[in-house]
Design an enzyme around this catalytic site. Structure first.
Site, PDB file in Angstrom:
ATOM      1  N   ARG A 171       0.839  -1.185   0.000  1.00  0.00           N
ATOM      2  CA  ARG A 171       0.000   0.000   0.000  1.00  0.00           C
ATOM      3  C   ARG A 171       0.879   1.241   0.000  1.00  0.00           C
ATOM      4  O   ARG A 171       1.935   1.272   0.637  1.00  0.00           O
ATOM      5  CB  ARG A 171      -0.902   0.035   1.248  1.00  0.00           C
ATOM      6  CG  ARG A 171      -2.171  -0.788   1.153  1.00  0.00           C
ATOM      7  CD  ARG A 171      -3.171  -0.172   0.184  1.00  0.00           C
ATOM      8  NE  ARG A 171      -4.428  -0.913   0.178  1.00  0.00           N
ATOM      9  CZ  ARG A 171      -4.693  -1.926  -0.615  1.00  0.00           C
ATOM     10  NH1 ARG A 171      -3.766  -2.335  -1.477  1.00  0.00           N
ATOM     11  NH2 ARG A 171      -5.872  -2.528  -0.582  1.00  0.00           N
ATOM     12  N   GLU A 192      -1.684   8.190  -4.565  1.00  0.00           N
ATOM     13  CA  GLU A 192      -1.966   7.732  -5.926  1.00  0.00           C
ATOM     14  C   GLU A 192      -3.400   8.074  -6.325  1.00  0.00           C
ATOM     15  O   GLU A 192      -4.291   8.100  -5.478  1.00  0.00           O
ATOM     16  CB  GLU A 192      -1.701   6.224  -6.055  1.00  0.00           C
ATOM     17  CG  GLU A 192      -2.532   5.357  -5.137  1.00  0.00           C
ATOM     18  CD  GLU A 192      -2.118   3.892  -5.183  1.00  0.00           C
ATOM     19  OE1 GLU A 192      -3.037   3.051  -5.262  1.00  0.00           O
ATOM     20  OE2 GLU A 192      -0.911   3.579  -5.132  1.00  0.00           O
ATOM     21  N   HIS A 194      -0.452   0.344  -9.656  1.00  0.00           N
ATOM     22  CA  HIS A 194      -1.291  -0.406  -8.707  1.00  0.00           C
ATOM     23  C   HIS A 194      -2.035  -1.548  -9.417  1.00  0.00           C
ATOM     24  O   HIS A 194      -3.263  -1.629  -9.428  1.00  0.00           O
ATOM     25  CB  HIS A 194      -2.301   0.526  -8.018  1.00  0.00           C
ATOM     26  CG  HIS A 194      -2.826  -0.034  -6.729  1.00  0.00           C
ATOM     27  ND1 HIS A 194      -3.199   0.763  -5.666  1.00  0.00           N
ATOM     28  CD2 HIS A 194      -3.034  -1.307  -6.309  1.00  0.00           C
ATOM     29  CE1 HIS A 194      -3.620   0.010  -4.661  1.00  0.00           C
ATOM     30  NE2 HIS A 194      -3.533  -1.259  -5.045  1.00  0.00           N
TER      31      HIS A 194
END
Length: 318
Positions: free
Chosen positions: A237, A266, A284
Site C-alpha cells: 500500500r 496515488e 497499482h
C-alpha cells in the site's frame, strides 16, 4: 433494494446483481469525490467499492439506509470500520483470492528492477542500441542465491516466499508474530528482527497492510540500514514507504533501486520518481489479471448479497 457499484466492473457481475437488486453502476470508471459518493449512496442498502472510495464519518452520516460496504480488495484502510460498526454497517473484503496474482506481480517488478528491464526496453525503443553485444551493457544484479527479506508475512508474503525457493534464495522475514515452526520449515524462511533483515537482505519486499501504525514503516532511517546494493519493493500500500525519503536515497545511490506498484497519494505520485532510471513503476496492478479481478468482484458481490439477504458474509471485517 438499491445498491451502488462505485467503479466499472465486469458486465457479468452487474447482470447477476441486477437479478436481485436495483443497481446503480459507475460506468464512467472515475472515482467520485466525497460529496458525489455521499449523494449517490442516499437510498442505497449496499455498496460495492474500491480502495479509492473513502467511507468516513461525514459520508456515512449522509446514508442512513446503508447496511453493507463490500470492498473489492483485501485492504480496507479506505473505510472507517469503527464508524461503520457503530452505525451497524457490515464491512467485507476479498482475502485469499488475489494472493498468488499479487505475488506474481511483486516478483515481476523485483526481477525488472534487478535486471534493469525497464531501462533496457526504453533503450531499445529509442533506437539507442547500436552495437549487438557489450560485456558491460546494462549490468544488473543476480536474483538466484541471494537474500530476500519480507516485511509482512501474511498470505501474500508467504506466496512471495514460496516463489523464492525456485531461485535458491535465503529468505528472512519480519512479522508482528512468528509463523508456526512447520510453516517456517515449509517456506525455508527465518524470522529475524527488522533491523537485521534490512541489513542483510539483497531484496527488501514490503507486504504490510496500511494503517496509522504502519505509516512510513520504511523511511529514511530504515533505508539507511539497507545495503547500497539492495533493492526495495513495495506492492502493498502507498504510505507504508516514505516515497520522498526513497527518492532521496535513490538519487544519492544509497540503495541500488526500487520497484513500486503503490504510491502515496496515488494516482498522483512524487514527480521525482519518474525522473529516476533506477526505479520500476507500475500503476497499482498487483491483482490485475482478468481471472483474479473477476473473482474479486464476484466475491464482493456475494458478500454484499449475503448481508442484504440476512446471511453471514464469507469475508466479514467487522
Amino acid at each position: 433494494m438499491k445498491v451502488l457499484v462505485t467503479r466499472a466492473v465486469f458486465p457479468e457481475v452487474i447482470d447477476a446483481l441486477s437479478k436481485r437488486f436495483e443497481v446503480e453502476h459507475n460506468g464512467d470508471d472515475r472515482p467520485w469525490p466525497p460529496e458525489e459518493l455521499a449523494r449517490r449512496l442516499k437510498g442505497k442498502a449496499g455498496a460495492m467499492a474500491t480502495v479509492m472510495d473513502r467511507f468516513d464519518e461525514p459520508v456515512l452520516a449522509q446514508c442512513p439506509e446503508l447496511k453493507v460496504i463490500a470492498n473489492i480488495a483485501v485492504g480496507y484502510n479506505n473505510i472507517d470500520v469503527p464508524a461503520c460498526t457503530k452505525r451497524g454497517i457490515k464491512v467485507t473484503n476479498t482475502p485469499g483470492v488475489l494472493d498468488d496474482t499479487t505475488a506474481d506481480l511483486t516478483w515481476s517488478i523485483l526481477m525488472a528492477a534487478a535486471r534493469r528491464i525497464a531501462e533496457a526496453d526504453a533503450y531499445v525503443r529509442r533506437g539507442d542500441w547500436k552495437i549487438a553485444f557489450g560485456v558491460q551493457y546494462f549490468l544488473g544484479q543476480d536474483i538466484h542465491h541471494t537474500t530476500l527479506g519480507i516485511i509482512g508475512m501474511g498470505r501474500i508474503g508467504q506466496a512471495i516466499a514460496r516463489r523464492a525457493l525456485g531461485f535458491d534464495m535465503r529468505v528472512l522475514y519480519h512479522n508482528r508474530s512468528r509463523l508456526p515452526e512447520a510453516d517456517e520449515k515449509q517456506l525455508d524462511a527465518t524470522w529475524v528482527e527488522r533491523d537485521l533483515l534490512l541489513a542483510e537482505a539483497d531484496f527488501v519486499v514490503v507486504m504490510a497492510p496500511y494503517s496509522p501504525a504502519t505509516h512510513h514503516l520504511i523511511g529514511a532511517a530504515e533505508i539507511a540500514k539497507m545495503k547500497p546494493t539492495a533493492i526495495l519493493i513495495n506492492s502493498a500500500r502507498g504510505g507504508v514507504v516514505d516515497d520522498a525519503a526513497l527518492v532521496e536515497a535513490l538519487k544519492a545511490k544509497r540503495i541500488a533501486g526500487a520497484g513500486l506498484d503503490v504510491f502515496e497519494g496515488e494516482p498522483k505520485l512524487n514527480p521525482e520518481l519518474v525522473k529516476l532510471s533506477n526505479v520500476v513503476l507500475t500503476p497499482h496492478i498487483g491483482s490485475a489479471s482478468r481471472a483474479t479481478r473477476m473473482t474479486m468482484c464476484r466475491t464482493a458481490a456475494a458478500n454484499m448479497t449475503a448481508v442484504l439477504e440476512g446471511r453471514d458474509p464469507a469475508n466479514p471485517v467487522n
